[in-house]
Design a protein around this motif. Sequence first.
Motif, PDB file in Angstrom:
ATOM      1  N   LEU A  79      -7.400 -14.446  22.834  1.00  0.00           N
ATOM      2  CA  LEU A  79      -8.468 -14.151  23.782  1.00  0.00           C
ATOM      3  C   LEU A  79      -8.201 -12.825  24.488  1.00  0.00           C
ATOM      4  O   LEU A  79      -9.122 -12.012  24.685  1.00  0.00           O
ATOM      5  N   ASN A  80      -6.945 -12.587  24.837  1.00  0.00           N
ATOM      6  CA  ASN A  80      -6.580 -11.328  25.500  1.00  0.00           C
ATOM      7  C   ASN A  80      -6.822 -10.130  24.580  1.00  0.00           C
ATOM      8  O   ASN A  80      -7.336  -9.089  25.014  1.00  0.00           O
ATOM      9  N   LEU A  81      -6.459 -10.288  23.306  1.00  0.00           N
ATOM     10  CA  LEU A  81      -6.703  -9.209  22.346  1.00  0.00           C
ATOM     11  C   LEU A  81      -8.199  -8.937  22.204  1.00  0.00           C
ATOM     12  O   LEU A  81      -8.629  -7.778  22.146  1.00  0.00           O
ATOM     13  N   LEU A  82      -8.994 -10.004  22.149  1.00  0.00           N
ATOM     14  CA  LEU A  82     -10.444  -9.856  21.979  1.00  0.00           C
ATOM     15  C   LEU A  82     -11.067  -9.101  23.146  1.00  0.00           C
ATOM     16  O   LEU A  82     -11.989  -8.309  22.965  1.00  0.00           O
ATOM     17  N   LEU A  83     -10.549  -9.363  24.357  1.00  0.00           N
ATOM     18  CA  LEU A  83     -11.145  -8.789  25.561  1.00  0.00           C
ATOM     19  C   LEU A  83     -10.555  -7.434  25.954  1.00  0.00           C
ATOM     20  O   LEU A  83     -11.101  -6.765  26.834  1.00  0.00           O
ATOM     21  N   THR A  84      -9.446  -7.030  25.306  1.00  0.00           N
ATOM     22  CA  THR A  84      -8.797  -5.785  25.721  1.00  0.00           C
ATOM     23  C   THR A  84      -8.718  -4.725  24.620  1.00  0.00           C
ATOM     24  O   THR A  84      -8.463  -3.557  24.907  1.00  0.00           O
ATOM     25  N   LYS A  85      -8.930  -5.133  23.358  1.00  0.00           N
ATOM     26  CA  LYS A  85      -8.885  -4.190  22.240  1.00  0.00           C
ATOM     27  C   LYS A  85     -10.276  -4.081  21.597  1.00  0.00           C
ATOM     28  O   LYS A  85     -11.001  -5.066  21.511  1.00  0.00           O
ATOM     29  N   HIS A  86     -10.613  -2.890  21.139  1.00  0.00           N
ATOM     30  CA  HIS A  86     -11.920  -2.638  20.512  1.00  0.00           C
ATOM     31  C   HIS A  86     -13.051  -3.132  21.425  1.00  0.00           C
ATOM     32  O   HIS A  86     -14.011  -3.756  20.973  1.00  0.00           O
ATOM     33  N   THR A  87     -12.909  -2.852  22.713  1.00  0.00           N
ATOM     34  CA  THR A  87     -13.848  -3.420  23.691  1.00  0.00           C
ATOM     35  C   THR A  87     -15.259  -2.849  23.581  1.00  0.00           C
ATOM     36  O   THR A  87     -16.207  -3.426  24.115  1.00  0.00           O
ATOM     37  N   SER A  88     -15.422  -1.724  22.884  1.00  0.00           N
ATOM     38  CA  SER A  88     -16.777  -1.189  22.721  1.00  0.00           C
ATOM     39  C   SER A  88     -17.656  -2.146  21.926  1.00  0.00           C
ATOM     40  O   SER A  88     -18.883  -2.150  22.087  1.00  0.00           O
ATOM     41  N   HIS A  89     -17.038  -2.972  21.082  1.00  0.00           N
ATOM     42  CA  HIS A  89     -17.812  -3.955  20.311  1.00  0.00           C
ATOM     43  C   HIS A  89     -18.323  -5.096  21.192  1.00  0.00           C
ATOM     44  O   HIS A  89     -19.211  -5.841  20.782  1.00  0.00           O
ATOM     45  N   LEU A  90     -17.775  -5.236  22.394  1.00  0.00           N
ATOM     46  CA  LEU A  90     -18.214  -6.287  23.316  1.00  0.00           C
ATOM     47  C   LEU A  90     -19.471  -5.892  24.081  1.00  0.00           C
ATOM     48  O   LEU A  90     -20.060  -6.713  24.790  1.00  0.00           O
ATOM     49  N   ASN A  91     -19.877  -4.658  23.927  1.00  0.00           N
ATOM     50  CA  ASN A  91     -20.992  -4.143  24.721  1.00  0.00           C
ATOM     51  C   ASN A  91     -22.338  -4.601  24.159  1.00  0.00           C
ATOM     52  O   ASN A  91     -22.677  -4.335  23.009  1.00  0.00           O
ATOM     53  N   ALA A  92     -23.109  -5.302  24.992  1.00  0.00           N
ATOM     54  CA  ALA A  92     -24.447  -5.751  24.595  1.00  0.00           C
ATOM     55  C   ALA A  92     -25.530  -4.773  25.045  1.00  0.00           C
ATOM     56  O   ALA A  92     -26.701  -4.980  24.738  1.00  0.00           O
ATOM     57  N   ILE A  93     -25.147  -3.735  25.772  1.00  0.00           N
ATOM     58  CA  ILE A  93     -26.101  -2.724  26.231  1.00  0.00           C
ATOM     59  C   ILE A  93     -26.154  -1.634  25.166  1.00  0.00           C
ATOM     60  O   ILE A  93     -25.435  -0.641  25.214  1.00  0.00           O
ATOM     61  N   GLY A  94     -27.007  -1.852  24.171  1.00  0.00           N
ATOM     62  CA  GLY A  94     -27.039  -0.977  23.012  1.00  0.00           C
ATOM     63  C   GLY A  94     -27.540   0.415  23.307  1.00  0.00           C
ATOM     64  O   GLY A  94     -28.464   0.612  24.107  1.00  0.00           O
TER      65      GLY A  94
END
Length: 534
Positions: free
Chosen positions: A219-234
Amino acid sequence: MTIILSFLICTLTVAFISWYKTRSTNLNTVSGLFFGGKNNGYLVVAGSLILTNLSANQFVGENESVFINNMSVMAWGVTSVLAILLVSQFLLPVYFKYGMVTTPDFLALRYDESTKKLVSIVFLLSYAVNLLPPVLYGGAVALTSMFNIDALLNISYWQCIWIMVWILGITGSAYTIIGGLKAITISDSMLGAGFLFIGICLPFYALNHLGGGDFFNGLNLLLTKHTSHLNAIGGKHDAIPFGTIFTGMVLVNIYYWGMEQYIVQQSLAAKSLKDAQKGMAFAALAKLISPLLINLPGLVAVHLYTNVTNTATVFPMVVADVLPTILLGFTAALIFGAAMTTYNAGLHGSSTLFVLNIYKPYCQKRGIEIEDKNLIKVSKRFEIILSLCAMFAAPFILFANSGFYAYLQQVSGLFSMPILTIVVVGFINKKVPPTAAKAGLIMFMVSYFCCEYIFDVDLHFLHVLAILFLIISALMMLYGWFFPMQKNVVFNPPLASDVNAVPWKMRHVAALSLIICMILLYLFFSPLGVAKLD
């Protein structure tokens, strides 16, 4: 062997219970076959809406989009909450009040029978081109990759897609032709419970696998690495630019949840308006939760895979790599079921439109007496023909140049928005004549096709849809100003006496709660939340 065994047990159990629960339903009447006797409760309505909406297309297409772009693609599901609430509040009461059985019934009431027939034909074209073949293709891609069927049978990927398409198509056709809508809604409800279970298990196993056996590390890796993919504001070049949510997307979603026949039919099968509205509220809640199942595997794939040749296989690759064998078979059964239920509902909705809006009026116009059993016979023959066409066409989607999900949404606008336009104009302006409705429908389809496939218009297709919606609506109303209908339209047909049209008292509280949750979800997947831009 464990995978195949769990797959077969789950699939056969759903089929048996669906048969058992529908054995007492009279499928020799139009109401029994097309609307399941109109006695579904709100939980059955919610389950059938979600499972009809969910298909392998979304699992395959949205995770591919997340992997390539970011979480902006979740807008298709999350923002549909607003559309669901608007449909529940304004359109469902009209459908129930006047006992409408197909979406174009309103157009016959507002314009004329020829407009209803024309729109029914557009619906059928939409299903034949952009619903049934892609559903079969998406299911075939997912199952082929999860089971490595091409390697197992020592055949090419192309040959395997053909085989899986036909397995899905034949099974789905049999379900629809034999069991009718009741069988579809029962299987949807059971599969909905299964998706809830997998929706909890898949994130756990995926993050546990990502963290090397440690869930919280994953979970920590998901939220701290490649975080640009988490962005829903396209942004402008993402799958869904943020601005399109407020233009074409809201219009497309209103059409989908309020006018798409195979979706609306699930709500119309409710025993009352109250049950239909409660069912839609629960469906909206499920759409807020759906990113856990539909989009999270794509996020995990960003961390697991660096070089993927066929990005459409991202979701099945993650599922195959992270789930235990018994759950892998169970998940494959759910994906198989999701592909089938969307296919079933589309096939069933198509036959409903053809029989009730085209074939039956044709017979009545010529003085031919028809009984329910004859209509049912025609509907089943039509379903067989349409299914064969879909099974032959589906494998060729493999050669689509654009991304799978982008292809689906772009093509759907060709059929959906013209219908929405003439319905909306019909609601807000009672002077626009049938001639303007028919001209507007055709003009919209031709204009959109030219903008997307002939001319180089540097605008996202959702913006194009919104602009055309405004232009065609204005032209229709302008025509109605100069050449109005000879008499005003008055919506006063006989009310449906056999339907409880009393609305759900808690609908406004539920709507406010759902909208707040939708906003909070967007804040979470934004630069103000976890999406720290790289």
